[in-house]
Design a protein around this motif. Sequence first.
Motif, mmCIF file in Angstrom:
data_model
loop_
_atom_site.group_PDB
_atom_site.id
_atom_site.type_symbol
_atom_site.label_atom_id
_atom_site.label_comp_id
_atom_site.label_asym_id
_atom_site.label_seq_id
_atom_site.Cartn_x
_atom_site.Cartn_y
_atom_site.Cartn_z
ATOM 1 N N SER A 21 0.857 -1.180 0.000
ATOM 2 C CA SER A 21 0.000 0.000 0.000
ATOM 3 C C SER A 21 0.893 1.229 0.000
ATOM 4 C CB SER A 21 -0.896 -0.005 1.243
ATOM 5 O OG SER A 21 -0.096 0.135 2.400
ATOM 6 N N ALA A 22 0.309 2.379 -0.207
ATOM 7 C CA ALA A 22 1.095 3.616 -0.224
ATOM 8 C C ALA A 22 1.793 3.840 1.114
ATOM 9 C CB ALA A 22 0.204 4.806 -0.569
ATOM 10 N N VAL A 25 5.710 2.769 1.679
ATOM 11 C CA VAL A 25 6.846 3.444 1.044
ATOM 12 C C VAL A 25 8.008 3.575 2.022
ATOM 13 C CG1 VAL A 25 7.638 5.594 -0.018
ATOM 14 C CG2 VAL A 25 5.461 4.587 -0.702
ATOM 15 N N VAL A 47 2.538 -0.511 -6.014
ATOM 16 C CA VAL A 47 2.070 0.267 -4.871
ATOM 17 C C VAL A 47 0.674 0.777 -5.169
ATOM 18 C CG1 VAL A 47 2.487 2.292 -3.421
ATOM 19 C CG2 VAL A 47 4.410 0.939 -4.235
ATOM 20 N N HIS A 48 -0.244 0.538 -4.247
ATOM 21 C CA HIS A 48 -1.600 1.039 -4.400
ATOM 22 C C HIS A 48 -1.582 2.551 -4.185
ATOM 23 C CE1 HIS A 48 -5.624 2.186 -2.950
ATOM 24 N NE2 HIS A 48 -5.978 1.443 -3.959
ATOM 25 N N VAL A 49 -2.034 3.264 -5.205
ATOM 26 C CA VAL A 49 -2.113 4.725 -5.132
ATOM 27 C C VAL A 49 -3.584 5.100 -5.316
ATOM 28 C CG1 VAL A 49 -1.367 6.877 -6.216
ATOM 29 C CG2 VAL A 49 0.202 4.943 -6.096
ATOM 30 N N LYS A 53 -4.724 10.288 -8.186
ATOM 31 C CA LYS A 53 -3.459 10.840 -7.694
ATOM 32 C C LYS A 53 -2.323 10.391 -8.598
ATOM 33 C CE LYS A 53 -4.359 11.998 -3.113
ATOM 34 N NZ LYS A 53 -3.718 12.850 -2.197
ATOM 35 N N SER A 55 1.483 9.326 -9.009
ATOM 36 C CA SER A 55 2.500 8.757 -8.138
ATOM 37 C C SER A 55 3.869 9.309 -8.511
ATOM 38 C CB SER A 55 2.514 7.233 -8.266
ATOM 39 O OG SER A 55 3.582 6.716 -7.526
ATOM 40 N N ILE A 57 6.483 7.940 -6.914
ATOM 41 C CA ILE A 57 7.304 6.931 -6.242
ATOM 42 C C ILE A 57 8.530 6.569 -7.083
ATOM 43 C CG2 ILE A 57 7.312 4.547 -5.412
ATOM 44 C CD1 ILE A 57 4.382 5.051 -4.549
ATOM 45 N N GLU A 71 8.589 3.573 -14.207
ATOM 46 C CA GLU A 71 7.221 3.060 -14.076
ATOM 47 C C GLU A 71 7.020 1.897 -15.039
ATOM 48 O OE1 GLU A 71 3.970 5.747 -13.836
ATOM 49 O OE2 GLU A 71 5.224 7.317 -12.960
#
Length: 104
Positions: A21-22, A25, A47-49, A53, A55, A57, A71
């Motif tokens: 999950s977010a 991180v 990663v669940h965003v 939104k 990301s 990351i 990505e």
Amino acid sequence: MNLVSIQAALRDTEAVVIGASAGAVASLTQILPPLPPDYPLAILIAVHVPSGKNSRIAMLFQSQCCLTVKEAEESAADAYGRALLAIILAGANQDGAHGIRAVC
């Protein structure tokens, strides 16, 4: 799973998929930066965003890691088939367990 079965699984592994999950991180910042640039396995992170939104990351980890970070362009299952080791950084719910069953 014992050490021998883990070692056997890793012999046929080409990539490690980490689902999180977010909120995970912070944990990922402990796992990824120490890895050397010649780490032998691909590491794919899902990663669940929240919807709507953007990301950042990948940009965050590119600045912290020696590894190339980008990505995804395709799914891990499409890219590596069964040569995956899946790890779920789970919270209180069982979403991660359901996700790992879908991959495996």
